[in-house]
Design an enzyme around this catalytic site. Sequence first.
Site, PDB file in Angstrom:
ATOM      1  CD1 TRP A  50      -4.708  -1.129   1.187  1.00 49.50           C
ATOM      2  CD2 TRP A  50      -4.097  -0.040  -0.665  1.00 49.50           C
ATOM      3  NE1 TRP A  50      -3.572  -1.738   0.712  1.00 49.50           N
ATOM      4  CE2 TRP A  50      -3.174  -1.086  -0.430  1.00 49.50           C
ATOM      5  CE3 TRP A  50      -3.909   0.782  -1.770  1.00 49.50           C
ATOM      6  CZ2 TRP A  50      -2.071  -1.319  -1.246  1.00 49.50           C
ATOM      7  CZ3 TRP A  50      -2.818   0.554  -2.587  1.00 49.50           C
ATOM      8  CH2 TRP A  50      -1.915  -0.492  -2.327  1.00 49.50           C
ATOM      9  CG  PHE A  90      -0.430   9.155   2.089  1.00 47.70           C
ATOM     10  CD1 PHE A  90       0.459   9.274   3.148  1.00 47.70           C
ATOM     11  CD2 PHE A  90      -0.400  10.112   1.086  1.00 47.70           C
ATOM     12  CE1 PHE A  90       1.362  10.326   3.198  1.00 47.70           C
ATOM     13  CE2 PHE A  90       0.499  11.166   1.122  1.00 47.70           C
ATOM     14  CZ  PHE A  90       1.391  11.276   2.187  1.00 47.70           C
ATOM     15  CD  GLU A  91      -3.860   8.724  -1.305  1.00 46.56           C
ATOM     16  OE1 GLU A  91      -4.327   7.612  -0.968  1.00 46.56           O
ATOM     17  OE2 GLU A  91      -2.644   8.901  -1.551  1.00 46.56           O
ATOM     18  CB  CYS A 132      -8.057  -1.241   6.935  1.00 46.86           C
ATOM     19  SG  CYS A 132      -7.319  -2.811   7.446  1.00 46.86           S
ATOM     20  CB  VAL A 133      -2.509   0.837   7.466  1.00 45.38           C
ATOM     21  CG1 VAL A 133      -1.092   0.619   6.961  1.00 45.38           C
ATOM     22  CG2 VAL A 133      -3.086   2.129   6.886  1.00 45.38           C
ATOM     23  CB  THR A 182       2.707  -2.285   3.597  1.00 50.36           C
ATOM     24  OG1 THR A 182       3.351  -1.087   3.173  1.00 50.36           O
ATOM     25  CG2 THR A 182       1.612  -1.925   4.569  1.00 50.36           C
ATOM     26  CG  HIS A 205       4.117   2.072   1.696  1.00 49.05           C
ATOM     27  ND1 HIS A 205       4.929   1.152   1.102  1.00 49.05           N
ATOM     28  CD2 HIS A 205       3.935   3.063   0.796  1.00 49.05           C
ATOM     29  CE1 HIS A 205       5.228   1.567  -0.113  1.00 49.05           C
ATOM     30  NE2 HIS A 205       4.650   2.729  -0.330  1.00 49.05           N
ATOM     31  CG  PHE A 235      -6.290   8.062  13.516  1.00 52.00           C
ATOM     32  CD1 PHE A 235      -5.540   8.380  12.398  1.00 52.00           C
ATOM     33  CD2 PHE A 235      -5.961   6.899  14.214  1.00 52.00           C
ATOM     34  CE1 PHE A 235      -4.497   7.557  11.973  1.00 52.00           C
ATOM     35  CE2 PHE A 235      -4.921   6.066  13.806  1.00 52.00           C
ATOM     36  CZ  PHE A 235      -4.189   6.407  12.676  1.00 52.00           C
ATOM     37  NE  ARG A 281      -8.011  -5.412  16.940  1.00 47.03           N
ATOM     38  CZ  ARG A 281      -7.737  -6.715  17.103  1.00 47.03           C
ATOM     39  NH1 ARG A 281      -8.053  -7.599  16.162  1.00 47.03           N
ATOM     40  NH2 ARG A 281      -7.157  -7.128  18.221  1.00 47.03           N
TER      41      ARG A 281
HETATM   42  C1  DLZ Z   1       0.607   1.824  -0.931  1.00 47.41           C
HETATM   43  C2  DLZ Z   1      -0.244   1.312   0.169  1.00 47.41           C
HETATM   44  C3  DLZ Z   1       0.114   0.138   0.855  1.00 47.41           C
HETATM   45  C4  DLZ Z   1       1.329  -0.640   0.512  1.00 47.41           C
HETATM   46  N1  DLZ Z   1      -0.664  -0.352   1.834  1.00 47.41           N
HETATM   47  C5  DLZ Z   1      -1.797   0.308   2.183  1.00 47.41           C
HETATM   48  C6  DLZ Z   1      -2.632  -0.180   3.226  1.00 47.41           C
HETATM   49  O1  DLZ Z   1      -2.405  -1.230   3.841  1.00 47.41           O
HETATM   50  N2  DLZ Z   1      -3.736   0.538   3.532  1.00 47.41           N
HETATM   51  C7  DLZ Z   1      -4.086   1.709   2.889  1.00 47.41           C
HETATM   52  O2  DLZ Z   1      -5.096   2.320   3.236  1.00 47.41           O
HETATM   53  N3  DLZ Z   1      -3.310   2.175   1.893  1.00 47.41           N
HETATM   54  C8  DLZ Z   1      -2.201   1.510   1.517  1.00 47.41           C
HETATM   55  N4  DLZ Z   1      -1.406   1.975   0.506  1.00 47.41           N
HETATM   56  C9  DLZ Z   1      -1.886   3.136  -0.290  1.00 47.41           C
HETATM   57  C10 DLZ Z   1      -1.521   4.491   0.325  1.00 47.41           C
HETATM   58  O3  DLZ Z   1      -2.382   4.824   1.389  1.00 47.41           O
HETATM   59  C11 DLZ Z   1      -1.668   5.581  -0.772  1.00 47.41           C
HETATM   60  O4  DLZ Z   1      -2.934   5.480  -1.360  1.00 47.41           O
HETATM   61  C12 DLZ Z   1      -0.600   5.449  -1.851  1.00 47.41           C
HETATM   62  O5  DLZ Z   1       0.676   5.437  -1.284  1.00 47.41           O
HETATM   63  C13 DLZ Z   1      -0.700   6.612  -2.860  1.00 47.41           C
HETATM   64  O6  DLZ Z   1      -0.472   7.839  -2.193  1.00 47.41           O
END
Ligand code: DLZ
Length: 162
Positions: free
Chosen positions: A31, A66-67, A89-90, A95, A97, A122, A136
């Site tokens: 992602w 998340f994985e 990277c989130v 989001t 999430h 991490f 970054r």
């Molecule tokens: C679903 C999701 C969202 C909305 N945003 C991100 C993100 O910014 N960065 C990231 O690494 N993953 C994101 N994901 C995916 C979740 O990490 C995960 O893969 C899904 O929720 C499936 O479990």
Amino acid sequence: MASALKNLSSHRALTLNGASNVRVCVVVSEWNHKITGALSRGAVSTLLDHGIKEKNILVHTVPGSFELTLGASLVNQKYKPDAVICLGCVITGETRHAEYICNAVAQGLTILSLQHQIPFIFGVLTPDTQKQAEERSGGKHGNKGIEAAMTALELIKLKKSL
Ligand code: DLZ
């Protein structure tokens, strides 16, 4: 962001005795892959610069941050490495999430570190914007992949010294 105060690529010199026998896994979230690819390249080149052999750097991908925890657990089981570096990277501005994902990964990696007594790093960027992520991952604030690799090396060194 706090990391605006420091450059993520700057680090103290570190010598790791026996580096050629050290094995490190790198788990990378797909992602935001442009950002995480740059983090991965930063981490791998830092490991190579410190004497880790290419064949002892095992890179695997997972779909999203998340994985990372499960990916880290699986590679640990298979390769029995000295450290596992998790990169993601989130972008929090995009989001709701974000909080769930980051908290879950932070907790998961803490548990794995304590269970297995090796560092599970991490290396997840949590910027508000794409621009901050770029800054970054090889931009004006350095590269969090480099910081994550240095943290892994420092912890491996600490464990060897005890
Ligand atoms: C679903 C999701 C969202 C909305 N945003 C991100 C993100 O910014 N960065 C990231 O690494 N993953 C994101 N994901 C995916 C979740 O990490 C995960 O893969 C899904 O929720 C499936 O479990």
